[in-house]
Design a protein around this motif. Structure first.
Motif, PDB file in Angstrom:
ATOM      1  N   VAL A 222       0.832  -1.195   0.000  1.00  0.00           N
ATOM      2  CA  VAL A 222       0.000   0.000   0.000  1.00  0.00           C
ATOM      3  C   VAL A 222       0.870   1.250   0.000  1.00  0.00           C
ATOM      4  N   THR A 223       0.597   2.158  -0.951  1.00  0.00           N
ATOM      5  CA  THR A 223       1.211   3.480  -0.943  1.00  0.00           C
ATOM      6  C   THR A 223       0.059   4.489  -0.853  1.00  0.00           C
ATOM      7  N   ASP A 224       0.367   5.780  -0.877  1.00  0.00           N
ATOM      8  CA  ASP A 224      -0.689   6.783  -0.777  1.00  0.00           C
ATOM      9  C   ASP A 224      -1.651   6.751  -1.952  1.00  0.00           C
ATOM     10  N   THR A 225      -1.185   6.351  -3.133  1.00  0.00           N
ATOM     11  CA  THR A 225      -2.022   6.444  -4.325  1.00  0.00           C
ATOM     12  C   THR A 225      -2.410   5.095  -4.928  1.00  0.00           C
ATOM     13  N   GLN A 226      -1.782   4.017  -4.473  1.00  0.00           N
ATOM     14  CA  GLN A 226      -1.971   2.745  -5.149  1.00  0.00           C
ATOM     15  C   GLN A 226      -1.844   1.580  -4.181  1.00  0.00           C
ATOM     16  N   ALA A 227      -2.454   0.460  -4.541  1.00  0.00           N
ATOM     17  CA  ALA A 227      -2.313  -0.771  -3.772  1.00  0.00           C
ATOM     18  C   ALA A 227      -2.102  -1.924  -4.743  1.00  0.00           C
ATOM     19  N   LEU A 228      -1.402  -2.945  -4.261  1.00  0.00           N
ATOM     20  CA  LEU A 228      -1.116  -4.131  -5.055  1.00  0.00           C
ATOM     21  C   LEU A 228      -1.376  -5.341  -4.169  1.00  0.00           C
TER      22      LEU A 228
ATOM     23  N   ALA B 298      -1.786 -21.862  -3.797  1.00  0.00           N
ATOM     24  CA  ALA B 298      -3.005 -22.502  -4.311  1.00  0.00           C
ATOM     25  C   ALA B 298      -3.711 -21.593  -5.318  1.00  0.00           C
ATOM     26  N   VAL B 299      -3.613 -20.283  -5.108  1.00  0.00           N
ATOM     27  CA  VAL B 299      -4.188 -19.290  -6.025  1.00  0.00           C
ATOM     28  C   VAL B 299      -3.055 -18.377  -6.474  1.00  0.00           C
ATOM     29  N   LYS B 300      -2.983 -18.095  -7.783  1.00  0.00           N
ATOM     30  CA  LYS B 300      -1.992 -17.138  -8.291  1.00  0.00           C
ATOM     31  C   LYS B 300      -2.744 -15.966  -8.890  1.00  0.00           C
ATOM     32  N   MET B 301      -2.522 -14.782  -8.310  1.00  0.00           N
ATOM     33  CA  MET B 301      -3.282 -13.626  -8.743  1.00  0.00           C
ATOM     34  C   MET B 301      -2.451 -12.370  -8.529  1.00  0.00           C
ATOM     35  N   ARG B 302      -2.650 -11.391  -9.411  1.00  0.00           N
ATOM     36  CA  ARG B 302      -2.007 -10.088  -9.272  1.00  0.00           C
ATOM     37  C   ARG B 302      -3.057  -9.035  -9.579  1.00  0.00           C
ATOM     38  N   MET B 303      -3.341  -8.183  -8.589  1.00  0.00           N
ATOM     39  CA  MET B 303      -4.332  -7.128  -8.789  1.00  0.00           C
ATOM     40  C   MET B 303      -3.748  -5.798  -8.332  1.00  0.00           C
ATOM     41  N   VAL B 304      -3.969  -4.768  -9.154  1.00  0.00           N
ATOM     42  CA  VAL B 304      -3.471  -3.425  -8.854  1.00  0.00           C
ATOM     43  C   VAL B 304      -4.675  -2.502  -8.728  1.00  0.00           C
ATOM     44  N   PHE B 305      -4.597  -1.577  -7.759  1.00  0.00           N
ATOM     45  CA  PHE B 305      -5.710  -0.658  -7.502  1.00  0.00           C
ATOM     46  C   PHE B 305      -5.199   0.767  -7.507  1.00  0.00           C
TER      47      PHE B 305
ATOM     48  N   LEU C 102      -9.958   3.998  -2.118  1.00  0.00           N
ATOM     49  CA  LEU C 102      -8.727   3.397  -1.605  1.00  0.00           C
ATOM     50  C   LEU C 102      -8.265   4.280  -0.456  1.00  0.00           C
ATOM     51  N   SER C 103      -8.245   3.740   0.760  1.00  0.00           N
ATOM     52  CA  SER C 103      -7.814   4.543   1.900  1.00  0.00           C
ATOM     53  C   SER C 103      -7.111   3.659   2.926  1.00  0.00           C
ATOM     54  N   HIS C 104      -6.286   4.288   3.731  1.00  0.00           N
ATOM     55  CA  HIS C 104      -5.645   3.549   4.809  1.00  0.00           C
ATOM     56  C   HIS C 104      -5.312   4.497   5.951  1.00  0.00           C
ATOM     57  N   THR C 105      -5.252   3.929   7.144  1.00  0.00           N
ATOM     58  CA  THR C 105      -4.818   4.685   8.310  1.00  0.00           C
ATOM     59  C   THR C 105      -3.765   3.858   9.023  1.00  0.00           C
ATOM     60  N   LYS C 106      -2.855   4.552   9.676  1.00  0.00           N
ATOM     61  CA  LYS C 106      -1.792   3.876  10.417  1.00  0.00           C
ATOM     62  C   LYS C 106      -1.580   4.622  11.721  1.00  0.00           C
TER      63      LYS C 106
END
Length: 146
Positions: A62-68, A74-81, A107-111
Motif C-alpha cells: 500500500v502506498t498513498d495512491t496505489q495498492a497491489l 493454491a491461487v496465483k493472482m495479481r491485482m493493482v488498484f 482506496l484509503s488507509h490509516t496507520k
C-alpha cells in the motif's frame, strides 16, 4: 533477497470482503497472523490463507495512491488498484491465465504511528476478461501481536 523478518512486526490481520453481484451480496471474513513491514513509501502486509485447495501466500503493498495484492500458492493472482485509472491484473488457474481489470472506487488507509496497527479499505469493481463480475468491498485491519 532481503530478509523482511528482521525488520517486520508480527501482526494479527482481520480481513473482511463483501462481494455484490446484482442484488446478491456475500461476505467473507478471515483472521490470520502475518507480518507488517515498511519499505520506501509503502507498507506491506504478508499473510497466508489456508483453504481446502491449499495455502495461498498473500502480500498487500500500500502506498498513498496505489495498492497491489499478490497471491501465490493454491491461487496465483495479481491485482493493482488506483483511484485515478483502471488497472490490469491477472488470475492464473488450471484453465490458463485470465485478464482482470479493477475500477477502484475508494482506496484509503490509516496507520497508528506510535504502534503497529491500522487499516486498509478498498472498494472496486472487478472485470474478468472484459465482463463485470461484481463489486467488492475489502477491509483489512491489522494490529501488532501482544
Amino acid at each position: 533477497m532481503t530478509d523482511f523478518n528482521s525488520e517486520s512486526t508480527p501482526v494479527k490481520i482481520h480481513l473482511k470482503t463483501t462481494i455484490t453481484v446484482g442484488e446478491e451480496s456475500d461476505a467473507f471474513e478471515l483472521v490470520s497472523f502475518g507480518r507488517y513491514y515498511e519499505k520506501g513509501d509503502a507498507f506491506f502486509l504478508k499473510y497466508d490463507e489456508v483453504q481446502e485447495e491449499g495455502t495461498t501466500h498473500t502480500i498487500v503493498k500500500v502506498t498513498d495512491t496505489q495498492a497491489l495484492i499478490l497471491r501465490s500458492g493454491a491461487v496465483k493472482m495479481r491485482m493493482v488498484f488506483n483511484e485515478e485509472e483502471e488497472m490490469n491484473g491477472s488470475y492464473e488457474s488450471e484453465l490458463g491465465t485470465l485478464l482482470l481489470t479493477t475500477k477502484t472506487k475508494k482506496l484509503s488507509h490509516t496507520k497508528n504511528l506510535s504502534r503497529t496497527e491500522g487499516d486498509f479499505n478498498l472498494s472496486y469493481e472487478l472485470i474478468m476478461q472484459g465482463s463485470p463480475v461484481g463489486d467488492y468491498e475489502m477491509s483489512i485491519n491489522f494490529k501488532e501481536e501482544e
